[in-house]
Design a protein around this motif. Structure first.
Motif, PDB file in Angstrom:
ATOM      1  N   GLY A   1       0.674  -1.267   0.184  1.00 15.01           N
ATOM      2  CA  GLY A   1       0.041   0.125  -0.247  1.00 15.01           C
ATOM      3  C   GLY A   1       0.751   1.193  -0.020  1.00 15.01           C
ATOM      4  N   THR A   2       0.271   2.375  -0.246  1.00 15.71           N
ATOM      5  CA  THR A   2       0.838   3.693  -0.347  1.00 15.71           C
ATOM      6  C   THR A   2       0.205   4.563   0.860  1.00 15.71           C
ATOM      7  N   ASN A   3       0.719   5.628   1.025  1.00 17.59           N
ATOM      8  CA  ASN A   3       0.204   6.511   2.016  1.00 17.59           C
ATOM      9  C   ASN A   3       0.652   7.841   2.089  1.00 17.59           C
TER      10      ASN A   3
ATOM     11  N   LEU B   1       2.202  11.505   3.246  1.00 21.34           N
ATOM     12  CA  LEU B   1       3.425  11.858   4.266  1.00 21.34           C
ATOM     13  C   LEU B   1       2.991  12.238   5.564  1.00 21.34           C
ATOM     14  N   SER B   2       1.657  12.594   5.348  1.00 24.94           N
ATOM     15  CA  SER B   2       1.190  13.226   6.809  1.00 24.94           C
ATOM     16  C   SER B   2       0.355  12.258   7.726  1.00 24.94           C
ATOM     17  N   ILE B   3       0.213  11.189   7.161  1.00 21.02           N
ATOM     18  CA  ILE B   3      -0.528   9.804   8.006  1.00 21.02           C
ATOM     19  C   ILE B   3       0.570   9.061   8.256  1.00 21.02           C
ATOM     20  N   LEU B   4       0.556   8.583   9.549  1.00 20.20           N
ATOM     21  CA  LEU B   4       1.537   7.544  10.131  1.00 20.20           C
ATOM     22  C   LEU B   4       0.546   6.735  10.686  1.00 20.20           C
ATOM     23  N   HIS B   5       1.475   5.165  11.001  1.00 15.38           N
ATOM     24  CA  HIS B   5       0.496   4.332  11.829  1.00 15.38           C
ATOM     25  C   HIS B   5       1.705   3.749  13.023  1.00 15.38           C
ATOM     26  N   CYS B   6       1.041   3.450  14.163  1.00 14.93           N
ATOM     27  CA  CYS B   6       2.048   2.929  14.987  1.00 14.93           C
ATOM     28  C   CYS B   6       0.811   1.920  15.856  1.00 14.93           C
ATOM     29  N   ALA B   7       1.527   1.013  16.730  1.00  9.32           N
ATOM     30  CA  ALA B   7       0.737   0.187  17.572  1.00  9.32           C
ATOM     31  C   ALA B   7       1.827   0.379  18.822  1.00  9.32           C
ATOM     32  N   ILE B   8       0.932   0.033  20.088  1.00  7.57           N
ATOM     33  CA  ILE B   8       1.398  -0.084  21.427  1.00  7.57           C
ATOM     34  C   ILE B   8       1.132  -1.293  21.996  1.00  7.57           C
ATOM     35  N   ILE B   9       1.992  -1.878  22.324  1.00  7.77           N
ATOM     36  CA  ILE B   9       1.877  -3.393  23.025  1.00  7.77           C
ATOM     37  C   ILE B   9       2.351  -3.490  24.660  1.00  7.77           C
ATOM     38  N   ARG B  10       1.404  -4.017  25.433  1.00  7.33           N
ATOM     39  CA  ARG B  10       2.020  -3.990  26.658  1.00  7.33           C
ATOM     40  C   ARG B  10       2.551  -5.652  26.815  1.00  7.33           C
ATOM     41  N   HIS B  11       3.446  -5.489  27.627  1.00 11.76           N
ATOM     42  CA  HIS B  11       4.476  -6.890  27.913  1.00 11.76           C
ATOM     43  C   HIS B  11       3.573  -8.060  28.051  1.00 11.76           C
ATOM     44  N   GLY B  12       4.090  -9.212  27.982  1.00  7.05           N
ATOM     45  CA  GLY B  12       3.480 -10.542  28.433  1.00  7.05           C
ATOM     46  C   GLY B  12       3.388 -10.539  30.020  1.00  7.05           C
ATOM     47  N   ASN B  13       2.477 -11.433  30.486  1.00  3.30           N
ATOM     48  CA  ASN B  13       2.716 -11.692  31.941  1.00  3.30           C
ATOM     49  C   ASN B  13       3.962 -12.127  32.349  1.00  3.30           C
ATOM     50  N   TYR B  14       4.337 -11.704  33.568  1.00  3.04           N
ATOM     51  CA  TYR B  14       5.617 -11.986  34.602  1.00  3.04           C
ATOM     52  C   TYR B  14       5.296 -12.394  35.783  1.00  3.04           C
ATOM     53  N   GLN B  15       6.338 -12.838  36.636  1.00  2.00           N
ATOM     54  CA  GLN B  15       6.053 -12.997  37.930  1.00  2.00           C
ATOM     55  C   GLN B  15       6.263 -11.718  38.916  1.00  2.00           C
ATOM     56  N   GLN B  16       5.360 -11.077  39.007  1.00  2.00           N
ATOM     57  CA  GLN B  16       5.607  -9.744  39.630  1.00  2.00           C
ATOM     58  C   GLN B  16       5.647 -10.044  41.148  1.00  2.00           C
ATOM     59  N   LEU B  17       6.439  -9.291  41.854  1.00  2.00           N
ATOM     60  CA  LEU B  17       6.686  -9.634  43.318  1.00  2.00           C
ATOM     61  C   LEU B  17       5.346  -8.931  44.054  1.00  2.00           C
ATOM     62  N   ALA B  18       4.764  -9.847  45.004  1.00  3.41           N
ATOM     63  CA  ALA B  18       3.469  -9.528  45.617  1.00  3.41           C
ATOM     64  C   ALA B  18       3.257  -8.109  46.460  1.00  3.41           C
TER      65      ALA B  18
ATOM     66  N   MET C   1       2.450  -2.947   6.216  1.00  7.30           N
ATOM     67  CA  MET C   1       3.813  -3.617   6.491  1.00  7.30           C
ATOM     68  C   MET C   1       4.379  -3.134   8.014  1.00  7.30           C
ATOM     69  N   LEU C   2       5.415  -3.629   8.512  1.00  7.77           N
ATOM     70  CA  LEU C   2       6.188  -3.174   9.757  1.00  7.77           C
ATOM     71  C   LEU C   2       7.228  -2.271   9.478  1.00  7.77           C
TER      72      LEU C   2
ATOM     73  N   THR D   1       7.338   6.992   3.475  1.00  7.54           N
ATOM     74  CA  THR D   1       6.516   7.087   2.300  1.00  7.54           C
ATOM     75  C   THR D   1       5.469   5.659   2.086  1.00  7.54           C
ATOM     76  N   SER D   2       5.725   4.861   2.931  1.00  8.68           N
ATOM     77  CA  SER D   2       4.882   3.693   2.731  1.00  8.68           C
ATOM     78  C   SER D   2       3.973   3.497   3.874  1.00  8.68           C
ATOM     79  N   LYS D   3       2.821   2.529   3.697  1.00  7.51           N
ATOM     80  CA  LYS D   3       1.840   2.356   4.954  1.00  7.51           C
ATOM     81  C   LYS D   3       2.418   1.426   5.871  1.00  7.51           C
ATOM     82  N   THR D   4       3.233   1.861   6.603  1.00  8.96           N
ATOM     83  CA  THR D   4       4.185   1.008   7.657  1.00  8.96           C
ATOM     84  C   THR D   4       3.647   1.151   9.096  1.00  8.96           C
ATOM     85  N   VAL D   5       3.560   0.140   9.829  1.00 16.39           N
ATOM     86  CA  VAL D   5       3.241   0.432  11.445  1.00 16.39           C
ATOM     87  C   VAL D   5       4.443   0.267  12.269  1.00 16.39           C
ATOM     88  N   LYS D   6       4.640   1.492  12.989  1.00 11.22           N
ATOM     89  CA  LYS D   6       5.812   1.531  13.984  1.00 11.22           C
ATOM     90  C   LYS D   6       5.487   0.935  15.465  1.00 11.22           C
TER      91      LYS D   6
END
Length: 240
Positions: free
Chosen positions: A4-6, A8-25, A61-62, A173-178
């Motif tokens: 795809g194309t896009n 210049l003024s349009i960007l894409h991103c994604a936020i991802i929280r980490h997976g589960n871990y053994q947190q101190l109680a 794409m990424l 210049t391309s439709k990528t996701v950060k």
């Protein structure tokens, strides 16, 4: 899949929280250095598949530059995503760590329990007693060296994302996701600063482990386009 194309003024991103871990109680997650547990690794694998579906859906794409918190659980989650999504990157991916994407720091009280932190404050005549719900109070900052409030943590996350958007607006210049990998509370407060969440929604929402939330950035303005926030239940105990 089409790249795809896009504009210049349009960007894409994604936020991802980490997976589960053994947190101190009974301990603020903050800067705990522990790795993903087996559940967290499985969550990251499932999250990578979900992101692949979103990329296909939006014909994206990424971007090869992937940003992560320097905390191990976030870095490991990012590494699993990169390994599983190699075919979606526009070129060989690189992973960089940033303190700006870390969870809220409690400073010199890092990795102490809430009970220990309360006892420290009670023993210091310079400090008043903290509010009962200080761990989840967005405005409260422990009066200890290096500590910050949740809103301050969100501000540095917001700054990191806006710095990326400002630097990328004229060159993407391309439709990528950060991709940005980090932590639930810091991301939610960052989303508030970006105008994505009203203040009263911060405490009502959380983030699913390792599940992406996608945004569009048009002329510097962030908007939500896909992926879901997690709705907290009344019985949920906040761990982020």
């Amino acid at each position: 899949m089409n790249k795809g194309t896009n504009t210049l003024s349009i960007l894409h991103c994604a936020i991802i929280r980490h997976g589960n871990y053994q947190q101190l109680a009974h301990t603020p997650s903050a800067l705990q250095p522990f790795p993903l547990n087996s559940q967290g690794k499985q969550q990251a694998l499932a999250g990578a598949k979900e992101l692949a579906s979103l990329l296909d859906k939006h014909e994206c794409m990424l971007a090869p530059q992937v940003d992560s918190s320097n905390l191990l659980r976030a870095w490991q989650t990012a590494t699993i995503f990169i390994d599983e999504l190699q075919q979606y990157f526009t070129s060989t991916p690189t992973l960089s760590g940033y303190d700006a994407l870390a969870e809220r720091s409690v400073g010199s009280a890092a990795n102490l329990s809430i009970e220990q932190i309360n006892a420290i404050l009670a023993a210091d005549p310079r400090f008043p007693a903290p509010p009962e719900n200080w761990k989840s109070d967005s405005h409260y900052c422990l009066p200890l060296q290096g500590a910050e409030s949740l809103l301050q943590a969100g501000q540095r996350v917001k700054q990191h994302l806006t710095d990326w958007a400002n630097a990328s607006a004229a060159t993407t210049t391309s439709k990528t996701v950060k991709l940005f990998f980090g932590h639930g509370a810091a991301f939610r407060h960052g989303a508030h600063h970006l105008g994505l969440l009203p203040f009263d929604k911060i405490a009502a929402l959380s983030m699913y482990h390792a599940r992406p939330i996608m945004f569009k950035v048009e002329d510097g303005q962030f908007s939500h386009i896909d992926g879901s926030w997690k709705i907290r239940q009344a019985t949920d105990i906040p761990i982020d």
